[in-house]
Structures are given as C-alpha cells and as structure tokens.
Design an enzyme around this catalytic site. Structure first.
Site, short mmCIF file in Angstrom:
data_model
loop_
_atom_site.label_atom_id
_atom_site.label_comp_id
_atom_site.label_asym_id
_atom_site.label_seq_id
_atom_site.Cartn_x
_atom_site.Cartn_y
_atom_site.Cartn_z
N ASP A 17 -20.71 74.43 -7.20
CA ASP A 17 -20.58 74.35 -8.65
C ASP A 17 -19.31 75.09 -9.07
O ASP A 17 -19.29 76.31 -9.17
CB ASP A 17 -21.83 74.94 -9.33
CG ASP A 17 -21.77 74.82 -10.84
OD1 ASP A 17 -20.75 74.33 -11.37
OD2 ASP A 17 -22.77 75.22 -11.50
N LYS B 274 -15.61 72.88 -17.99
CA LYS B 274 -14.75 73.87 -18.63
C LYS B 274 -13.25 73.50 -18.58
O LYS B 274 -12.83 72.68 -19.39
CB LYS B 274 -15.06 75.26 -18.08
CG LYS B 274 -16.54 75.61 -18.38
CD LYS B 274 -16.95 77.04 -18.24
CE LYS B 274 -18.35 77.21 -18.83
NZ LYS B 274 -19.42 77.47 -17.88
N TYR C 17 -25.73 80.47 -12.54
CA TYR C 17 -26.08 79.60 -13.67
C TYR C 17 -25.47 78.24 -13.41
O TYR C 17 -24.30 78.14 -13.04
CB TYR C 17 -25.53 80.19 -14.97
CG TYR C 17 -25.83 79.35 -16.20
CD1 TYR C 17 -27.12 79.26 -16.69
CD2 TYR C 17 -24.82 78.65 -16.86
CE1 TYR C 17 -27.41 78.48 -17.82
CE2 TYR C 17 -25.09 77.88 -17.99
CZ TYR C 17 -26.39 77.80 -18.46
OH TYR C 17 -26.67 77.04 -19.57
#
Ligand SMILES: *Cc1c(COP(=O)(O)O)cnc(C)c1O
Length: 442
Positions: free
Chosen positions: A248, A276, A153
């Site tokens: 990522d 995050k 994702y």
C-alpha cells in the site's frame, strides 16, 4: 543563529462562527474525523485558501502547513503548473464517462516509474484502491483471509478497520461497529516488523490467506520504518505460501523518489495501491500489478470493480502535471535536505528541553513521539504521551505551524517548504518545548 518564533494572539472569530455552523450540519463539523481536533483539543481550522507551504484560515491567519492534505500536496498548495492544468481541463469538461488519452498518459508515467505495475486501474480514493486490491487478491487466489499489520491504515473498507492506524488510532477505536463479525474474522493482524508473528499466522491458516497488505513505510501510527529484511521477508513468505503481497503505497508512492518505496527495499509487490500524490490534490488513486493478475479485473475477468468518476479528467490532469514537476532535477534531493534539517533541528531542540521523545523520520515523513523508548510498532507508538503531543500541537499552532492533529500521523514536508520555513519551524519547536517544560500539562 538566533531565530525566535512569534506567538500570535491568534484571532479566529470567523473560523469559530463557521465551525459552529458546520457542527450543526456536518457530523462533528467535518467530513473526515481527524480534522475535528478531538485528540489535540482547541478549535478546528477552517481553511480559506492555500499557497505553497502555507494555508490561510477564514480569519486570514497564515499557517505553515505540515499536513499538506495528509501527504497529497507534495508540491505544496496551488502549484502554478498544476493549477493551470486543472483550469485548462475544466474548460473542456470535467467528466465524460468514457476513456481519455489523459488516463493513458498518467498510467504510462506511473507504470514506467514503478516496474511491478504492468497494468493499472484508476479509482477515486485510496480506500477504493485497497478494497479493490484485496477483492482481486481474493478472486485470484480463491482464498478469504487477509493479513495486515497493527497500526497500519488502508482506508475505511470493512476489512481494514481492526487495530488500524490513523483516525482509528487517534480516536481509540480498536474494532469498528458495523463491520460484520464474519468479515472481521477474516482479517488477521500482526505487529509491524514482526516476521515470526507473520510466519505463525500463515502456519495457523495454511492455504487460506489471500494476501498480506502492508505500508512499506508505516506512516499512519506515526512514522515507523520497516526494519532490514522485513519487507523482503514478507515477499518470501507470501511467495512460498501462494498468497499475494499488496504494498500500500498510497502515502509512499512518489514521496521518497520518482517511484514507489518498494523499489528502495528491492521488493516487487504483486499488487500496489497508490493515491494521494498521484492525484495532485484531486481525487485519484489506483491499483496495479502484473498483467496476469490485473487481467482478472472486469471487463477482462470476473472480479468486478467500477467507478462513475474513475480516471476523472480533472484528476488525471492534476496527477500528470504533478508527476511531471516531480521529474525536475534536484527536486527530491531538495526535499530530503530540508526534511533532514527539520528532523535534526527537532532532535536537538528536544534534547535541549529534556522532554522525553523520539523523532522517527525517513525522507519527507517525520513523527515526534513523546516517549523515551524507541518506536518500532503500534504497541510502542501507543506508549507515547498523547497529552504531551496535544500540548505540542497547540503550542506550534499558536506559533503559526500546523502539524498533524494527532500523535499517530506523520508530518509531511513538501517541495514548497523553504530553508527559512524549516528554520522558523525549529525555532517554534524550541519555544514550544520551553513552554511545555516551564508549565507541564496536568
Ligand atoms: C490515506 C491512506 C489510504 C486511504 O486513502 P483515502 O484516499 O483516504 O481513502 C489508504 N492507505 C494508506 C497507506 C493511506 O495513507
């Protein structure tokens, strides 16, 4: 040691009332799909506050939190140093639309910790970071295709929504309506851990692939570690083919150690995306790489990308305060030790119960897959019994432990989780497995 978990008769009247209001006015009662608990059933949580490893719902129930804002809260909730930094900054104003020294400070902390990043651009979400990194890769290479992995994702930009993990895996959305076909065709998918498949796609699309984007530890199909040589293989193939490697690290950045996961695999990304943890619970994310590549971004180059709240001072302060805490001696060792205890305890309890399952785990990331077979890619992950997971999730929640409301997500241990928290979690899991074995789901 005989620790038993308590199963509360949980009362959630006020939460129910708030969620009913939410459903009338927010789509599905939420602002991000997985929060709606669709795949696990039961009543979605309404949270009032958090402290350390705990969340408290609108009815005052305490929950031991293993979602931790999907990994953003590595220090747990309302860490005093982070809270103090945010409060102090709020008194000075919350957004200026001009550069602050705070951006330079956070940029320095990040670039010193991650050698492949010489220059960085802050944005407000992981989605913006990956979307911008792909645009930059296309701009630099003058190629259009990207290659991603099934079950990974990378946020919700158009290019990433085929065979994606996280909420799309949870809801079973393989292709997202609204993404133009011509754009979707530019995204190639390979199975995670499958270098021959990557080689084949490169051979089929010779000199057309701008970038490979990969989670260095997959954590959005549940946790799946890269096999030996996988990431190095991607580095080698991309280099040889004139494509960029985008790693990522929105989840993995600063999670495994004070730096990025790519360093553990001895792989240098061309572009790295972060999010995050670097925002310390506020909206901050980033993409970065060599000066040579990053200098293509406006205003130095023609690849355009901007943001009203980019580099937001509150978010920068929260990020700086968080990263400074993470440099405390022993912090990552402690986190690893509690995570290791948790995973061993879960494996033992699972084995005793006779229920088929696998705990995939690395560092402070873990997923219990309800399947007898090993999970090394998305097809394997999809074999797990999501009804069993749903049952496990609800049993744990009734015992005051909040796991990710989906089989295809990670449990995140934070530095605030104590040894007692972990012992209690294992006891709750043991009791949950017993309940599941005694009364199997139909
Ligand atoms: C969460 C996540 C994103 C998207 O970040 P948002 O801030 O939710 O937009 C991108 N990549 C990975 C690996 C993620 O886990």
């Amino acid at each position: 040691m005989s620790v038993t978990s308590t199963k509360f008769k949980v009362q959630r009247r006020r939460s129910r009332e708030i969620f009913e209001r939410a459903e009338k006015i927010l789509v599905g009662g939420v602002n991000s799909p997985v929060r709606a608990f669709r795949s696990v059933g039961g009543q979605p949580l309404i949270i009032e506050r958090g402290s350390g490893p705990y969340l408290y719902d609108a009815d005052g129930n305490e929950l031991l939190d293993y979602v931790c804002s999907w990994g953003a809260m590595l220090l747990g909730h309302a860490h005093p140093a982070v809270t103090e930094a945010i409060v102090e900054q709020a008194q000075r104003g919350t957004s200026y639309g001009a550069t602050t020294e705070l951006e330079v400070e956070l940029a320095s902390l990040v670039t010193e910790a991650i050698p492949s990043i010489e220059k960085i651009r802050f944005v407000s979400s992981g989605t913006e970071a990956t979307m911008s990194a792909v645009r930059l890769a296309r701009g630099v290479t003058k190629r259009d295709f990207i290659l991603k992995f099934e079950g990974c994702y990378h946020g919700h930009a158009d290019s990433f929504l085929s065979q994606a993990g996280s909420g799309l895996a949870t809801l079973g959305i393989a292709e997202c309506p609204g993404v133009p076909q011509v754009l979707a065709e530019l995204t190639l998918n390979a199975p995670y851990n499958d270098l021959p498949a990557v080689e084949r796609l490169f051979a089929q699309h010779k000199d057309k692939i701008a970038a490979v984007i990969v989670e260095p530890i997959a954590a959005n199909m549940g946790v799946v570690e890269p096999e030996a040589g996988f990431l190095l293989g991607l580095r080698e193939i991309t280099k040889r083919s004139g494509a960029l490697l985008i790693v990522d690290e929105v989840i993995t950045g600063f999670r495994m150690h004070f730096g990025a996961a790519q360093q553990l695999a001895r792989v240098e990304a061309d572009l790295t995306t972060l999010g995050k943890i670097i925002g310390g619970g506020l909206p901050a994310a980033a993409y970065g790489g060599s000066a040579q590549i990053m200098n293509h971004v406006a205003p130095l180059g023609p690849v355009y990308q901007a943001g009203t709240l980019a580099g937001n001072p509150l978010a920068m302060r929260a990020g700086i305060a968080t990263l400074k805490q993470l440099t405390r001696a022993g912090l990552y060792e402690g986190l690893r030790e509690q995570s290791r205890r948790l995973v061993e305890g879960l494996r033992e309890a699972l084995a005793e119960s006779g229920i088929a399952g696998q705990v995939n785990a690395t560092g402070s990331l873990a997923t219990l897959f309800f399947t007898a077979l090993p999970v090394r890619n998305y097809s394997d992950a999809k074999r797990s019994d999501t009804k069993q997971y749903a049952r496990f999730f609800r049993e744990m929640l009734e015992r005051g432990v909040f796991l990710a409301p989906s089989q295809f997500e990670a449990a995140f241990v934070s530095a605030a989780h104590t040894s007692r928290n972990v012992t209690r979690t294992i006891a709750a899991a043991r009791d949950s497995f017993k309940a599941m074995a005694a009364e199997p789901a139909t």
